[in-house]
Design an enzyme around this catalytic site. Sequence first.
Site, PDB file in Angstrom:
ATOM      1  N   ARG A 174       0.826  -1.214   0.000  1.00 37.40           N
ATOM      2  CA  ARG A 174       0.000   0.000   0.000  1.00 37.40           C
ATOM      3  C   ARG A 174       0.860   1.264   0.000  1.00 37.40           C
ATOM      4  NH1 ARG A 174      -5.277  -0.312   2.595  1.00 37.40           N
ATOM      5  NH2 ARG A 174      -4.842   1.646   3.616  1.00 37.40           N
ATOM      6  N   ARG A 178       9.572   6.541  -2.822  1.00 33.54           N
ATOM      7  CA  ARG A 178       9.752   7.521  -3.904  1.00 33.54           C
ATOM      8  C   ARG A 178      11.183   8.054  -3.926  1.00 33.54           C
ATOM      9  NH1 ARG A 178       4.691  10.323  -2.304  1.00 33.54           N
ATOM     10  NH2 ARG A 178       3.012   9.099  -3.228  1.00 33.54           N
ATOM     11  N   ARG A 250      -8.633  -6.217  14.201  1.00 34.48           N
ATOM     12  CA  ARG A 250      -7.925  -5.351  15.134  1.00 34.48           C
ATOM     13  C   ARG A 250      -8.886  -4.217  15.494  1.00 34.48           C
ATOM     14  NH1 ARG A 250      -3.793  -7.241  17.624  1.00 34.48           N
ATOM     15  NH2 ARG A 250      -2.639  -5.282  17.709  1.00 34.48           N
ATOM     16  N   ARG A 280       0.408   6.042  16.518  1.00 31.40           N
ATOM     17  CA  ARG A 280       0.486   7.397  15.960  1.00 31.40           C
ATOM     18  C   ARG A 280      -0.305   8.376  16.822  1.00 31.40           C
ATOM     19  NH1 ARG A 280      -3.151   6.455  10.384  1.00 31.40           N
ATOM     20  NH2 ARG A 280      -4.951   5.570  11.426  1.00 31.40           N
ATOM     21  N   GLU A 301      -3.168   6.779  19.377  1.00 30.74           N
ATOM     22  CA  GLU A 301      -3.877   5.626  18.822  1.00 30.74           C
ATOM     23  C   GLU A 301      -3.180   4.326  19.208  1.00 30.74           C
ATOM     24  OE1 GLU A 301      -5.065   6.353  14.771  1.00 30.74           O
ATOM     25  OE2 GLU A 301      -4.974   4.238  14.285  1.00 30.74           O
ATOM     26  N   TYR A 349     -10.729  -4.562   3.965  1.00 30.43           N
ATOM     27  CA  TYR A 349     -10.362  -3.181   4.202  1.00 30.43           C
ATOM     28  C   TYR A 349     -10.712  -2.397   2.948  1.00 30.43           C
ATOM     29  CZ  TYR A 349      -8.195   1.113   5.330  1.00 30.43           C
ATOM     30  OH  TYR A 349      -8.026   2.453   5.581  1.00 30.43           O
ATOM     31  N   ASP A 351     -11.142   1.489   1.318  1.00 26.01           N
ATOM     32  CA  ASP A 351     -11.104   2.942   1.427  1.00 26.01           C
ATOM     33  C   ASP A 351     -12.479   3.503   1.065  1.00 26.01           C
ATOM     34  OD1 ASP A 351      -8.570   3.656   2.375  1.00 26.01           O
ATOM     35  OD2 ASP A 351      -7.649   3.302   0.428  1.00 26.01           O
TER      36      ASP A 351
HETATM   37  P1  FAD Z   1     -19.119   1.521   8.262  1.00 22.62           P
HETATM   38  O1  FAD Z   1     -18.649   2.930   8.157  1.00 22.62           O
HETATM   39  O2  FAD Z   1     -18.449   0.618   9.223  1.00 22.62           O
HETATM   40  O3  FAD Z   1     -20.676   1.550   8.547  1.00 22.62           O
HETATM   41  C1  FAD Z   1     -21.392   0.397   8.968  1.00 22.62           C
HETATM   42  C2  FAD Z   1     -22.453   0.856   9.943  1.00 22.62           C
HETATM   43  O4  FAD Z   1     -23.326  -0.251  10.207  1.00 22.62           O
HETATM   44  C3  FAD Z   1     -21.922   1.317  11.287  1.00 22.62           C
HETATM   45  O5  FAD Z   1     -22.309   2.650  11.532  1.00 22.62           O
HETATM   46  C4  FAD Z   1     -22.558   0.341  12.285  1.00 22.62           C
HETATM   47  O6  FAD Z   1     -22.927   0.983  13.497  1.00 22.62           O
HETATM   48  C5  FAD Z   1     -23.786  -0.132  11.535  1.00 22.62           C
HETATM   49  N1  FAD Z   1     -24.288  -1.462  11.952  1.00 22.62           N
HETATM   50  C6  FAD Z   1     -23.605  -2.634  11.985  1.00 22.62           C
HETATM   51  N2  FAD Z   1     -24.413  -3.642  12.369  1.00 22.62           N
HETATM   52  C7  FAD Z   1     -25.652  -3.112  12.572  1.00 22.62           C
HETATM   53  C8  FAD Z   1     -26.927  -3.646  12.948  1.00 22.62           C
HETATM   54  N3  FAD Z   1     -27.125  -4.953  13.182  1.00 22.62           N
HETATM   55  N4  FAD Z   1     -27.977  -2.809  13.058  1.00 22.62           N
HETATM   56  C9  FAD Z   1     -27.812  -1.478  12.816  1.00 22.62           C
HETATM   57  N5  FAD Z   1     -26.632  -0.906  12.430  1.00 22.62           N
HETATM   58  C10 FAD Z   1     -25.574  -1.720  12.311  1.00 22.62           C
HETATM   59  N6  FAD Z   1     -10.824   5.385   4.032  1.00 22.62           N
HETATM   60  C11 FAD Z   1     -10.276   6.343   3.250  1.00 22.62           C
HETATM   61  O7  FAD Z   1     -10.666   6.481   2.085  1.00 22.62           O
HETATM   62  N7  FAD Z   1      -9.334   7.217   3.733  1.00 22.62           N
HETATM   63  C12 FAD Z   1      -8.871   7.143   5.017  1.00 22.62           C
HETATM   64  O8  FAD Z   1      -8.004   7.929   5.414  1.00 22.62           O
HETATM   65  C13 FAD Z   1      -9.408   6.115   5.851  1.00 22.62           C
HETATM   66  N8  FAD Z   1      -8.981   5.997   7.127  1.00 22.62           N
HETATM   67  C14 FAD Z   1      -9.476   4.994   7.898  1.00 22.62           C
HETATM   68  C15 FAD Z   1      -8.986   4.884   9.191  1.00 22.62           C
HETATM   69  C16 FAD Z   1      -9.442   3.870   9.999  1.00 22.62           C
HETATM   70  C17 FAD Z   1      -8.900   3.756  11.397  1.00 22.62           C
HETATM   71  C18 FAD Z   1     -10.387   2.924   9.498  1.00 22.62           C
HETATM   72  C19 FAD Z   1     -10.854   1.781  10.340  1.00 22.62           C
HETATM   73  C20 FAD Z   1     -10.914   3.058   8.242  1.00 22.62           C
HETATM   74  C21 FAD Z   1     -10.449   4.088   7.410  1.00 22.62           C
HETATM   75  N9  FAD Z   1     -10.950   4.267   6.120  1.00 22.62           N
HETATM   76  C22 FAD Z   1     -10.409   5.247   5.316  1.00 22.62           C
HETATM   77  C23 FAD Z   1     -12.023   3.383   5.579  1.00 22.62           C
HETATM   78  C24 FAD Z   1     -13.449   3.934   5.806  1.00 22.62           C
HETATM   79  O9  FAD Z   1     -13.692   4.062   7.184  1.00 22.62           O
HETATM   80  C25 FAD Z   1     -14.465   2.958   5.158  1.00 22.62           C
HETATM   81  O10 FAD Z   1     -14.218   2.891   3.768  1.00 22.62           O
HETATM   82  C26 FAD Z   1     -15.946   3.339   5.313  1.00 22.62           C
HETATM   83  O11 FAD Z   1     -16.247   3.851   6.567  1.00 22.62           O
HETATM   84  C27 FAD Z   1     -16.796   2.106   5.055  1.00 22.62           C
HETATM   85  O12 FAD Z   1     -18.166   2.434   5.099  1.00 22.62           O
HETATM   86  P2  FAD Z   1     -19.266   1.295   5.355  1.00 22.62           P
HETATM   87  O13 FAD Z   1     -20.586   1.957   5.225  1.00 22.62           O
HETATM   88  O14 FAD Z   1     -19.001   0.115   4.506  1.00 22.62           O
HETATM   89  O15 FAD Z   1     -18.999   0.802   6.838  1.00 22.62           O
HETATM   90  N1  UDP Z   2       3.254   1.026   8.263  1.00 23.46           N
HETATM   91  C1  UDP Z   2       4.422   1.024   9.005  1.00 23.46           C
HETATM   92  N2  UDP Z   2       4.925   2.216   9.447  1.00 23.46           N
HETATM   93  C2  UDP Z   2       4.316   3.401   9.203  1.00 23.46           C
HETATM   94  C3  UDP Z   2       3.120   3.392   8.459  1.00 23.46           C
HETATM   95  C4  UDP Z   2       2.615   2.191   7.998  1.00 23.46           C
HETATM   96  O1  UDP Z   2       4.994  -0.024   9.270  1.00 23.46           O
HETATM   97  O2  UDP Z   2       4.819   4.446   9.662  1.00 23.46           O
HETATM   98  C5  UDP Z   2       2.732  -0.281   7.793  1.00 23.46           C
HETATM   99  C6  UDP Z   2       1.664  -0.832   8.738  1.00 23.46           C
HETATM  100  O3  UDP Z   2       1.811  -2.241   8.791  1.00 23.46           O
HETATM  101  C7  UDP Z   2       0.384  -0.475   8.036  1.00 23.46           C
HETATM  102  C8  UDP Z   2       0.774  -0.594   6.553  1.00 23.46           C
HETATM  103  O4  UDP Z   2       2.151  -0.143   6.519  1.00 23.46           O
HETATM  104  O5  UDP Z   2      -0.654  -1.355   8.349  1.00 23.46           O
HETATM  105  C9  UDP Z   2      -0.053   0.232   5.593  1.00 23.46           C
HETATM  106  O6  UDP Z   2       0.033   1.604   5.973  1.00 23.46           O
HETATM  107  P1  UDP Z   2      -1.208   2.588   5.830  1.00 23.46           P
HETATM  108  O7  UDP Z   2      -0.764   3.957   6.162  1.00 23.46           O
HETATM  109  O8  UDP Z   2      -1.855   2.348   4.515  1.00 23.46           O
HETATM  110  O9  UDP Z   2      -2.123   2.045   7.019  1.00 23.46           O
HETATM  111  P2  UDP Z   2      -3.658   2.268   7.370  1.00 23.46           P
HETATM  112  O10 UDP Z   2      -4.197   3.407   6.534  1.00 23.46           O
HETATM  113  O11 UDP Z   2      -4.251   0.948   7.034  1.00 23.46           O
HETATM  114  O12 UDP Z   2      -3.642   2.550   8.834  1.00 23.46           O
END
Ligand code: FAD
Ligand code: UDP
Length: 384
Positions: A174, A178, A250, A280, A301, A349, A351
């Site tokens: 991912r 560069r 996780r 982080r 975090e 996972y 985005d």
């Molecule tokens: P979710 O957002 O998980 O929505 C599912 C919903 O279903 C939840 O609100 C939950 O409460 C509800 N639900 C579940 N079961 C039930 C039930 N039985 N009854 C009623 N409600 C229920 N994407 C990016 O593009 N850029 C980023 O920088 C980025 N950062 C992220 C960082 C983290 C830490 C994480 C975990 C994800 C990140 N993502 C990022 C991904 C992004 O969060 C997801 O792509 C997006 O939220 C997925 O949307 P979803 O609707 O599929 O799921």
């Molecule tokens: N990673 C790492 N060091 C960093 C940032 C990322 O080792 O400083 C690794 C880590 O295993 C992470 C993966 O690279 O899960 C992908 O990074 P990304 O920033 O895409 O993580 P996410 O958005 O899933 O938190």
Amino acid sequence: MSAGRVVMVGAGLSGAVIGRMLAEAGWQVSVVDVRDHVAGNCHTERDADTGVMVHVYGPHIFHTDDEEVWDYVNRFATFLPYKNRVKTTSGGAVYSLPVNLHTINQFYGKTMRPDEAKMFLEEQADTSITDPQTFEDQALRFVGKDLYEAFFKGYTQKQWGVSPTELPASILKRLPVRFNYDDNYFFHRFQGMPEHGYTDMVAAILDHENITVTLNTRFDRAEVGDYDHVFYAGPIDGWFDYELGRLGYRTLHFEKFTFTGDWQGCAVMNYGEVDVPFTRITEHKHFAPWETHSGSVLYREFSRECGPDDIPYYPIRQVNERALLGEYVEKAKEEPGVTFVGRLGTYRYLDMDVTIREALDCGRRFLAARETGHAMPAFVVNPL
Ligand code: FAD
Ligand code: UDP
């Protein structure tokens, strides 16, 4: 006349985007979420004391090459320019990520030009690894031992709770390496941040006369018969009451703290060393550089194994989980009238842009199926 009644379980991006498309096509759409807000994991809210827009479930940066998705989100929110420029602290110094020419020159105390750095890193790399399978192999092959140990080994151990020798190379793929000074974390053509946060955007998507949103309500499988179709964005194993066991995730714990002024000077500071217990620190006001706040809200975090009462964040998708997922997928295919969507419904996972792309495709597939009399499948994308 209404085309029929459908329910979106989950008011995140998946449920909102599919729901909107069906509402516009004349369906009565119920959207149900167990949480007290819409937007799922990309939920943002203003901190009452500082006014800072907080990314409640962790930092979310919008980036995509998909023009239709970009046009879609811009229909419901104003996106302002935002480039993710991540820093990392390791060995008592601060470096730029993803690994770029600045990182390499600073780390080795050199002034190499791009070709020189490329040759230099090739000398550090373990070229005996021809087909890297694990995270560690991928790192040793492409950045060498020094950079791997400073930036990736400890961080990854903390993030995933296992040695990088047990993780697939795909996780590291991912991140780019560069040989220029471009420190933009992402490659994508379109990048930005919604001016008023993601929750405002999702609320706008859901703002349609055919959509009813019910919060603080868990959808029960017994209610399926009340609708012509169910779109389920919750955890796939949860739909079946975990009867075959739980898929591994996780979870994250965010330790919130506040500060007057600017605490770290950037939105995201990673910590590469394993003896720093968090991965982080996020300083949320830097996600909105167009705003001015004297106060600041930060999240330390921590990553750990997801228990039954925790929020599932990152699917683990190791060999055991894949086998169990396969069994749940087979059960899901026997479930009439339900389509499993999104991050949790397909245990991947995703985005935000991919989530929206899949939701648009899913909505279209449903409308086409209804028109032609075909059955709607349990999955529009194969989760395996
Ligand atoms: P979710 O957002 O998980 O929505 C599912 C919903 O279903 C939840 O609100 C939950 O409460 C509800 N639900 C579940 N079961 C039930 C039930 N039985 N009854 C009623 N409600 C229920 N994407 C990016 O593009 N850029 C980023 O920088 C980025 N950062 C992220 C960082 C983290 C830490 C994480 C975990 C994800 C990140 N993502 C990022 C991904 C992004 O969060 C997801 O792509 C997006 O939220 C997925 O949307 P979803 O609707 O599929 O799921
Ligand atoms: N990673 C790492 N060091 C960093 C940032 C990322 O080792 O400083 C690794 C880590 O295993 C992470 C993966 O690279 O899960 C992908 O990074 P990304 O920033 O895409 O993580 P996410 O958005 O899933 O938190």
